[in-house]
Scaffold this motif. Sequence first.
Motif, short mmCIF file in Angstrom:
data_model
loop_
_atom_site.label_atom_id
_atom_site.label_comp_id
_atom_site.label_asym_id
_atom_site.label_seq_id
_atom_site.Cartn_x
_atom_site.Cartn_y
_atom_site.Cartn_z
N GLU A 62 -8.29 -1.83 5.44
CA GLU A 62 -7.74 -3.71 5.58
C GLU A 62 -6.51 -3.84 5.79
OE1 GLU A 62 -8.86 -4.15 1.15
OE2 GLU A 62 -11.27 -4.08 1.39
N VAL A 63 -5.59 -3.10 5.66
CA VAL A 63 -4.16 -2.76 6.17
C VAL A 63 -4.50 -3.24 7.71
CG1 VAL A 63 -2.12 -1.92 6.85
CG2 VAL A 63 -3.39 -1.32 4.66
N ALA A 64 -4.61 -2.50 8.32
CA ALA A 64 -5.22 -2.73 9.93
C ALA A 64 -5.67 -4.44 10.48
CB ALA A 64 -6.15 -2.12 10.05
N GLU A 65 -6.74 -4.34 9.13
CA GLU A 65 -7.57 -6.08 9.37
C GLU A 65 -6.55 -7.34 9.19
OE1 GLU A 65 -10.79 -5.91 6.36
OE2 GLU A 65 -12.14 -4.26 7.88
N HIS A 66 -5.79 -6.95 8.14
CA HIS A 66 -4.80 -7.86 7.97
C HIS A 66 -3.67 -7.88 8.68
CE1 HIS A 66 -6.16 -8.35 3.78
NE2 HIS A 66 -5.30 -7.50 3.13
N VAL A 67 -3.27 -6.56 9.27
CA VAL A 67 -2.34 -7.05 11.03
C VAL A 67 -2.88 -7.30 11.50
CG1 VAL A 67 -0.89 -5.32 11.91
CG2 VAL A 67 -0.62 -5.31 10.22
N GLN A 68 -4.09 -7.14 12.15
CA GLN A 68 -4.74 -8.04 13.07
C GLN A 68 -5.15 -9.49 13.16
OE1 GLN A 68 -8.78 -5.96 13.83
NE2 GLN A 68 -7.88 -5.43 16.15
N ARG A 69 -5.38 -10.05 12.07
CA ARG A 69 -5.29 -11.15 12.06
C ARG A 69 -4.44 -11.72 11.46
NH1 ARG A 69 -10.23 -9.54 8.54
NH2 ARG A 69 -8.29 -10.51 6.54
#
Length: 371
Positions: free
Chosen positions: A315-322
């Motif tokens: 979920e951290v990665a998803e936040h950073v990517q978006r």
Amino acid sequence: MSRGLRIAFFGSSLVSAYWNGAATYYRGLIRALHARGHRVTFYEPDAYGRQEHRDLDDPDWARVVVYSAHGTDGLEACLEDAWGSDVVVKASGVGTFDAFLEARVLELRRSGTQVVFWDVDAPATLERVAKDAHDLFRPLIPRYDHILTYGGGAPVVNAYRELGARRCVPIYNALDPDTHHPVPPEARFAGDLCFLGNRLPDREARVEDFFLKAAALLPQARMLLGGSGWEQRVLPGNVRRLGHVYTQDHNALNCSARAVLNIHRDSMARFGFSPATRVFEAAGAGACLITDAFEGVEQFLEPGREVLVARSGEEVAEHVQRLTDTEARRLGQAALRRVLAEHTYAHRAVQVEAELGYRAAGAEVLAPGGT
């Protein structure tokens, strides 16, 4: 005009943040109490290389007394110096002679003097006491006038009450806007996500999950890792070590990366209601904050509008990517407005006065918790 309180405060360090996560908390609270007319003497040991890594000269808002960590003679002199104070505080985690101090400060109680145990790591203290029926601090808990805690909410309050505490009140972390505030970004701290925290046994697994896993999932992202103890840790190739980041550089760090990550230690995550100092440092700088999920987060910042919450490294990665630069700025500004309105150390100082029964226009010290 009534005089302020004379407060004797035994803690880890006021003048050094080196291996001392409570430094920002102490500084914010004590500065705010000084601004309200109280006089604080902070007693700290010369230990763990903190005096060699000072990041603060002796301030004009507190008297600092440094004593030798070799033997108790210097500490006894400090206790004698503290005699007659209106309030005597023993903080948890001083790091030297803690058990000795926890018992000795209680000998300073008298009419007109309140003695406080200020737990800056209540989850860890409570878990330790729960595991050991013979823990030396356990029988002392009912003897303190107040237990104040760095966080923990109802779970911590209820646990201390079950151990016989007369009163237990959380005094949460907060923002000192004179110390943590927006500054221009600096190229040396440019990146997509930064995490600042010392390598500790009860945090490392969560850093592995929330930060290092996210870094591995985003190999093109620029990740920054600050804090002591990570020198020997094998890291993904896109993670840049910063080492110890002095407090005077925290604003630049928070304002230079697109997002700042907060990761709680294990015990703080389990108890909830314990926002780390970094939460308010980052929000005060107007940074876009991503935090690992913890119970009670909405009491401090609104998820999705003022903070991004993640339950895993994925979920951290998803936040950073978006996350776009525009969205990061919007979230950061919303967080800044919220903490300035509700979560400064000036707000917390008023709460401390109320708990100690202090009234600026009346009697200085009333019955504990009086009005």
